[in-house]
Motif scaffolding. Sequence first.
Motif, mmCIF file in Angstrom:
data_model
loop_
_atom_site.group_PDB
_atom_site.id
_atom_site.type_symbol
_atom_site.label_atom_id
_atom_site.label_comp_id
_atom_site.label_asym_id
_atom_site.label_seq_id
_atom_site.Cartn_x
_atom_site.Cartn_y
_atom_site.Cartn_z
ATOM 1 N N ALA A 90 32.098 45.074 37.366
ATOM 2 C CA ALA A 90 32.269 46.064 38.438
ATOM 3 C C ALA A 90 33.692 46.016 38.983
ATOM 4 C CB ALA A 90 31.263 45.791 39.557
ATOM 5 N N ILE A 94 35.728 49.425 38.715
ATOM 6 C CA ILE A 94 35.848 50.124 40.014
ATOM 7 C C ILE A 94 37.112 49.676 40.760
ATOM 8 C CG2 ILE A 94 34.748 50.544 42.255
ATOM 9 C CD1 ILE A 94 32.043 49.984 40.827
ATOM 10 N N GLU A 95 37.196 48.365 40.988
ATOM 11 C CA GLU A 95 38.273 47.854 41.843
ATOM 12 C C GLU A 95 39.656 48.048 41.220
ATOM 13 O OE1 GLU A 95 37.510 43.893 43.308
ATOM 14 O OE2 GLU A 95 39.650 43.420 43.221
#
Lengths: 313, 485
Positions: A90, A94-95
């Motif tokens: 994730a 995402i980050e």
Amino acid sequence: MASTYAAARRPRAAGRWRRHAWSYAFLIPGILLFGGFSLWPLIASWWYAFFDWDGVGAPTDWVGLDNFREVLGSSDFWDAFWHSFLFSFAALVIELPLALVLAILLNNAWLRGRNVYRLALFLPVVTTTAIVGIVFAVLLDPIRGVVNTALSDLGLIDSSINFLGDTTTALPTLIGIDIWKGFGITLIYWLAALQTIPKDIHEAALIDGANSRQSLRYVVLPMLVPLAIVILLLVFQRSLNTFDLVQATTQGGPNYATDVVPTYIYRFAFDPFLQAPRYGFACAAGAVFGLMTLLIALLQGPLLRGRYKAGAL
Amino acid sequence: MSRTRRTLRWAAAVTAVALTATGCNLVGSGEDDSGNDDASGENVTITVALVPDPPGASEFYRAQFDQFEEENPGITVEVVENPSDQQLGAVELMFQQGDPPDVFRAQADGFDRMYERGWVHSLEEFVTDEFIERFPEGTMNPSTSGLHRGGELYTLPLVSGKWDVRVLVYNEAVLRENGYDGPPETWGEMEEMARTITANGGGQVFGYAPASGKAVAVEMLAQTAAPYSVVQDGIDFRTGQPATASPGMVEAVELHRRMQADGVMVPGWESWDGARAFTEFAAGTMAMYPTAPWHIAEIRKLNPEIEMGIAPLPVPDDGRGAYTPTKQSFQPIWSMSSETEHPEEAWKVMDFLASEDFHRAYYEQFGSFTALESAWADQARENPDQAAILSAAEETMRVVPNPMLLSEGGAEILRARAQRPELKHTDAAVDAIINNKPFLPIAQGLDQQLQAFLDETLAELSGTATSDDITFPDWDPLENYTPEQ
């Protein structure tokens, strides 16, 4: 011929050694500290992994590979590993890109108050994780939490969401908090990387007729790739080792739905509900996890570099 | 490079290496600064490792030890505090590093861990008749005290065995608003009341919660239905056989599963720690929950005005099958290190910790029933909360057979069982409740694993333990057990 060549080189090498000997002397404290506090614990944990050991006295009960077999055969370990991997995955999908987009925006000189934005985004990084855990537990409380109240007032939900107490929402919630908390440092990585790109190149591209988007696509991003690989590895490693956030909020619950490898290891090494700690087993779990992390990291580097050289990045 | 510069660099490097090799001790002399100058006869420092629990205990212990120091010039008490979940590990580390505390707190199984390692000093040489007489009559019998090992006293208690009682706390106002004039007496009544209260609560007030993310309420309620050994170890001590799938145990889980599936319980309990239940109860979020009695004082502190009732735990609809166990008179708490250099002074500290003054002060500060009943009994009967706890203890606790104390073989088997926590119902029960899985097949699977474990363990311990060590065929869980049975 070879021996003549070696003989000719020997005095030069010896001279170089003499010339730089004091530099090596300065390195000795660092080497001693690294050996004592990094290398020795690493090697010792591998050694202890071969014993059934509760941490008291010298380990004597040699069990060979039994601890490793038990770790590899434990579905709980693999569940925890999967959860740890999801934290990292994730963070990568995402980050990492989100931080890059914001870093590009915040790197523009024309943006007013950009230092304020940077500070605001960096604040979660320097906030104690235990405090973050408590604050989010209060915010996300299913009865009195601000988030549920707001969602309910906006008519978006009929009944409260049990963010940290439901086995289906607890892990995504923690991943979200982890991304929020780690976002600032990733942003700083990207900003540092962006600032290594000489302005001249960017300006040359603009003079040659490239617009901002083209300059970004064909100049900035390709030049970021070598540093991006390092940033990717740093973010991946950080997220893979998430421990404090989970321990401060759910302790791996509910029903181990948020158990990650570090909490799994902690439980076997320090859980007071066990009759005696299983340091040997915990060391084996740590060793397996460390090896797999190393393997993933080693695979990532060449893979990304290969894609970079092939022009896919 | 000039000779002088080279010389200076070498000197700096050598200094750096020397500092590293000596541990960079720039701030201390490196001498023992423990303040222990016993040899000169001036002062002895006794280190006490304890847990600052319950809230406020840090200040309490310090004040008590200050008083002790005034009364015992020449002895200084140095307190080392560790969080409760790290106390054992921290004390073990102190022993490992050759700097153990003189007196330390090690509770229940933690004490046995210390005892097995030979780290505990026998107290027999210090104990006098006057000391034994401080405790309620019969409670210091070596075979049932819980404080003796091999017939010798090794550890001292803090709280009374009655403090092990489990009760149902309920919010009288909430019950009244929902048409109930008293607490539930059976599981069926409790479920029905919890459903009604949650339905009427509008998402702000709920009927029930199982006390923590480990659903400890399951264990408390199950002990009214099945012998305690089934609940704690998965083994029925009447038969020596696995019995997690016994009807009372299964129904205790199913009761919670039904309430969870229907949204009756307080949302979020799944990630609660031990303190959250009394916080929510004090806030008026839930109407009732089963608990250990120490929650009651915490609830009063948080909300002195709350209309709180305390009742015995509800029993199964078809009647009580067992009682909350009294496995021994006391839980071990205070032990003396076998490596202490000042046993006489350490004993003075322990004697103080077992004095009526200390026990009275502890009771007055925290409301806990301490081991010396004479220190609090009169006051407790005048306090409605404590009188209710005492009444519940007398009504709902029974003496049970404890293989840990009765035979070395029994202790070996139970210690081996404790090393396999996955064989206990706890995680499986939480899984069944949260994920709405029928518990019976899970319990049957656990029993199969337990049977395999028992077969394997008894084979390994052949000669030192047999199934007889954990079998008490004449035991009736509805009666007090006597060791002669």
